[in-house]
Structures are given as C-alpha cells and as structure tokens.
Design a protein around this motif. Structure first.
Motif, PDB file in Angstrom:
ATOM      1  N   TYR A  24       0.844  -1.178   0.000  1.00 14.73           N
ATOM      2  CA  TYR A  24       0.000   0.000   0.000  1.00 14.73           C
ATOM      3  C   TYR A  24       0.888   1.239   0.000  1.00 14.73           C
ATOM      4  O   TYR A  24       1.940   1.263   0.641  1.00 14.73           O
ATOM      5  N   THR A  25       0.445   2.262  -0.716  1.00 16.80           N
ATOM      6  CA  THR A  25       1.125   3.557  -0.703  1.00 16.80           C
ATOM      7  C   THR A  25       0.080   4.627  -0.394  1.00 16.80           C
ATOM      8  O   THR A  25      -1.127   4.392  -0.529  1.00 16.80           O
ATOM      9  N   ASP A  26       0.546   5.801   0.022  1.00 19.84           N
ATOM     10  CA  ASP A  26      -0.387   6.892   0.300  1.00 19.84           C
ATOM     11  C   ASP A  26      -1.107   7.289  -0.984  1.00 19.84           C
ATOM     12  O   ASP A  26      -0.502   7.353  -2.052  1.00 19.84           O
ATOM     13  N   ASP A  38      -8.416  14.525   1.133  1.00 22.19           N
ATOM     14  CA  ASP A  38      -7.608  13.936   2.192  1.00 22.19           C
ATOM     15  C   ASP A  38      -6.607  12.984   1.558  1.00 22.19           C
ATOM     16  O   ASP A  38      -6.591  12.807   0.341  1.00 22.19           O
ATOM     17  N   VAL A  39      -5.770  12.396   2.385  1.00 24.38           N
ATOM     18  CA  VAL A  39      -4.797  11.412   1.916  1.00 24.38           C
ATOM     19  C   VAL A  39      -4.969  10.154   2.739  1.00 24.38           C
ATOM     20  O   VAL A  39      -4.993  10.198   3.966  1.00 24.38           O
ATOM     21  N   SER A  41      -3.354   7.247   4.235  1.00 27.59           N
ATOM     22  CA  SER A  41      -2.023   6.707   4.502  1.00 27.59           C
ATOM     23  C   SER A  41      -2.093   5.219   4.174  1.00 27.59           C
ATOM     24  O   SER A  41      -3.176   4.646   4.051  1.00 27.59           O
ATOM     25  N   ALA A  42      -0.976   4.615   4.023  1.00 20.18           N
ATOM     26  CA  ALA A  42      -0.960   3.187   3.702  1.00 20.18           C
ATOM     27  C   ALA A  42      -1.711   2.384   4.758  1.00 20.18           C
ATOM     28  O   ALA A  42      -2.391   1.411   4.436  1.00 20.18           O
ATOM     29  N   GLU A  43      -1.667   2.816   6.016  1.00 22.47           N
ATOM     30  CA  GLU A  43      -2.335   2.097   7.098  1.00 22.47           C
ATOM     31  C   GLU A  43      -3.850   2.271   7.078  1.00 22.47           C
ATOM     32  O   GLU A  43      -4.585   1.457   7.609  1.00 22.47           O
ATOM     33  N   ASP A  44      -4.341   3.365   6.485  1.00 30.93           N
ATOM     34  CA  ASP A  44      -5.764   3.688   6.539  1.00 30.93           C
ATOM     35  C   ASP A  44      -6.556   3.276   5.298  1.00 30.93           C
ATOM     36  O   ASP A  44      -7.717   3.644   5.160  1.00 30.93           O
ATOM     37  N   GLN A  45      -5.988   2.511   4.407  1.00 39.72           N
ATOM     38  CA  GLN A  45      -6.671   2.247   3.152  1.00 39.72           C
ATOM     39  C   GLN A  45      -7.842   1.288   3.256  1.00 39.72           C
ATOM     40  O   GLN A  45      -8.503   1.002   2.273  1.00 39.72           O
TER      41      GLN A  45
END
Length: 135
Positions: A24-26, A38-39, A41-45
């Motif tokens: 995952y990437t931002d 918004d963005v 983050s890799a953790e929030d996808q």
C-alpha cells in the motif's frame, strides 16, 4: 506498507487485485460523504471516509451499542418509551449517512412499529368515546 490479501474479505481475495497488490502507498482521495480532500495513509486504506467522518461514524456506532445494551437489559420497559425508541431509530438513520451499504432495516422497522403502536392509544384517547362522528 506490505499488503496482505489474506486479511481481505473473501470476495476481495477472489479479485484480480489480490494477485498483484504487493504493498500500500499513500493515495489522495475525496471522502465520499463530505467530499473533503484527504490522503489515505498506507495504514488507513481500509477506510472510505476521511478521518473526521470515520470518527463521527464510530461515535454513532458506540451510541448504538450503548442503546442496544440498554434495550437488552430493560426491553419490557423501553418498548413503551417513544423517546428512547425514536433516539435509537435516529442513530440507525444517522449511521446510514456514513455507511449506506450497511442499513439495519429489520431494527428500523421494529422501532417504527413500536413507535406507531405506542401512539395508537394516545390517538384513541383523544377521539370521541363513542367512536362516531362529532357534531
């Protein structure tokens, strides 16, 4: 962040993406509810809402869980409490603004039915005793 398709839903695991998603990437996006840029983050996808909408939805879910515990412990008394029933119904409707694909039609219909049943005696008490037309 390394992707782990084994943690995905069964349907997603069968998708083409499961074979080629390695990390995952931002990613820039617009929240589907409020349209705020918004963005992820890799953790929030795993989310489709911005941080604020996500938190608001979680707050509503916690309120629904609390009302469910109240219902479970005092169902017979709360069946006739239209303030409680309406509040619970409003929480379910509010959550749909954040998650329209996760409606709880059965609970909403039950609450609407109870609210209507509770209103019936009040309507009958306000009408004429004979049930016939008034002059």
């Amino acid at each position: 962040m390394k992707a782990d398709p084994t943690q995905w839903s069964k349907q997603s695991q069968r998708s083409v993406a499961a074979g080629w998603t390695k990390e995952y990437t931002d990613i820039a996006y617009a929240c589907w509810r409020c349209r705020k840029q918004d963005v992820f983050s890799a953790e929030d996808q795993h989310r489709t809402l911005c941080g604020q909408c996500w938190q608001e939805a979680n707050d509503i879910r916690r309120s629904i869980e609390f009302s469910q515990r109240q219902w479970a412990s005092a169902k017979s008394a709360l069946r006739g409490d239209n303030v409680f029933l309406s509040g619970r119904l409003n929480l379910l409707v509010e959550l749909e603004a954040y998650m329209p694909y996760k409606t709880d039609s059965a609970k909403k219909n039950m609450l609407l039915k109870l609210i209507k049943q509770n209103a019936q005696p009040a309507l009958q008490a306000d009408g004429p005793a004979s049930g016939g037309p008034t002059a």
